[in-house]
Scaffold this active site. Structure first.
Site, mmCIF file in Angstrom:
data_model
loop_
_atom_site.group_PDB
_atom_site.id
_atom_site.type_symbol
_atom_site.label_atom_id
_atom_site.label_comp_id
_atom_site.label_asym_id
_atom_site.label_seq_id
_atom_site.Cartn_x
_atom_site.Cartn_y
_atom_site.Cartn_z
ATOM 1 N N LEU A 111 -37.488 -37.341 128.296
ATOM 2 C CA LEU A 111 -36.837 -36.084 128.747
ATOM 3 C C LEU A 111 -36.643 -35.370 127.465
ATOM 4 C CD1 LEU A 111 -34.435 -37.764 131.152
ATOM 5 C CD2 LEU A 111 -36.348 -36.435 131.779
ATOM 6 N N ASN A 125 -29.413 -44.562 128.852
ATOM 7 C CA ASN A 125 -30.495 -45.245 128.802
ATOM 8 C C ASN A 125 -30.079 -46.563 128.449
ATOM 9 O OD1 ASN A 125 -33.547 -45.580 129.033
ATOM 10 N ND2 ASN A 125 -33.483 -45.732 126.889
ATOM 11 N N HIS A 127 -32.099 -49.980 126.477
ATOM 12 C CA HIS A 127 -33.128 -50.395 125.627
ATOM 13 C C HIS A 127 -32.977 -52.131 125.298
ATOM 14 C CE1 HIS A 127 -36.203 -49.674 122.763
ATOM 15 N NE2 HIS A 127 -35.580 -50.542 121.871
ATOM 16 N N ASP A 159 -30.411 -38.316 123.618
ATOM 17 C CA ASP A 159 -30.695 -37.183 123.021
ATOM 18 C C ASP A 159 -32.254 -36.959 122.924
ATOM 19 O OD1 ASP A 159 -31.532 -38.636 120.911
ATOM 20 O OD2 ASP A 159 -29.888 -38.364 119.709
ATOM 21 N N HIS A 189 -33.039 -59.233 129.636
ATOM 22 C CA HIS A 189 -32.767 -58.627 131.071
ATOM 23 C C HIS A 189 -31.301 -58.836 131.525
ATOM 24 C CE1 HIS A 189 -36.774 -56.634 132.115
ATOM 25 N NE2 HIS A 189 -35.822 -56.085 132.822
#
Ligand code: GRF
Length: 224
Positions: A111, A125, A127, A159, A189
């Protein structure tokens, strides 16, 4: 020493079960993190709900998970559109569903500032590595290939860089001698599924805040 003044990122009246934080989750694939967030939103004292799930790819498992949870969905294909046009379409969908916090869960598009300027400090997000180590693609494999003994996952504000935003929470997992990308990936996970709902809850509680130096903190997202 006095502690710096902190401003909550979500400033409206405290979110509660009767007025939950409205979360929009963006996905591109399997959606196991989406599932963890959907499950957490179902618990009796949840302070957030998933208002909409958006994907840039049709037919993915994450959209099935959303439909199963009776959550609205949208698909906005990025192909054949400029980045700005794609981001405008996603933005319009999120606004239409009165989203207050955008959660990226395996969303495979970067984005740009065009989008982020309208969602300042409200895009998160996850990661699959301990940032700032191993950003970008295949964080699990990168950690293995470097011989790291510990890896994990990181939730961060988004960002305009790739996996560079301020860190909100992390979980470490050990790397075992016989680990493969698959076996380590399963462990990472599992850590993701535990930490991501806690960060969303911290936003809903008004516990994600920024100080006058621009440093963010998510109180309660770490186990300590
Ligand atoms: C996760 O490993 C996350 O860290 C990365 O993409 C993966 C998404 O997995 N950003 P899933 O779709 O939530 O199962």
């Amino acid at each position: 020493m006095t502690s710096a003044a902190r401003t909550p990122i979500i400033t409206r009246a405290p979110c509660a079960a009767e007025d939950p934080l409205r979360v929009g989750v963006l996905v591109s694939g399997s959606g196991s993190n989406l599932q963890a967030i959907l499950d957490a939103a179902q618990t009796p004292d949840a302070r957030f709900r998933v208002a909409v799930v958006g994907s840039n790819v049709a037919g993915v498992r994450a959209l099935e998970r959303a439909a199963h949870a009776q959550t609205p969905t949208f698909v906005e294909d990025h192909k054949g559109r400029s980045r700005e046009a794609f981001e405008d379409a996603v933005h319009a969908q999120l606004v239409q569903h009165h989203v207050e916090l955008v959660v990226l869960a395996g969303f495979m598009r970067v984005l740009t500032a065009h989008f982020l300027a309208r969602w300042s400090k409200r895009v998160v997000n996850i990661h699959p590595a301990l940032l700032p180590a191993f950003p970008g693609m295949r964080g699990v494999k990168q950690a293995l290939d470097h011989g790291a003994r510990v890896s994990g996952c990181t939730v961060h504000l988004v960002d305009a860089g790739v996996d560079t935003g301020p860190i909100l929470a992390q979980r470490a997992v050990p790397i075992l001698d016989d680990d493969t990308e698959d076996t380590l990936g399963v462990r990472v996970h599992a850590a993701e599924h535990e930490v991501y709902p806690r960060v969303v809850t911290a936003f809903a509680r008004g516990d994600v805040s920024v100080d006058d130096q621009g440093r963010v903190r998510a109180r309660g997202a770490d186990p300590r």
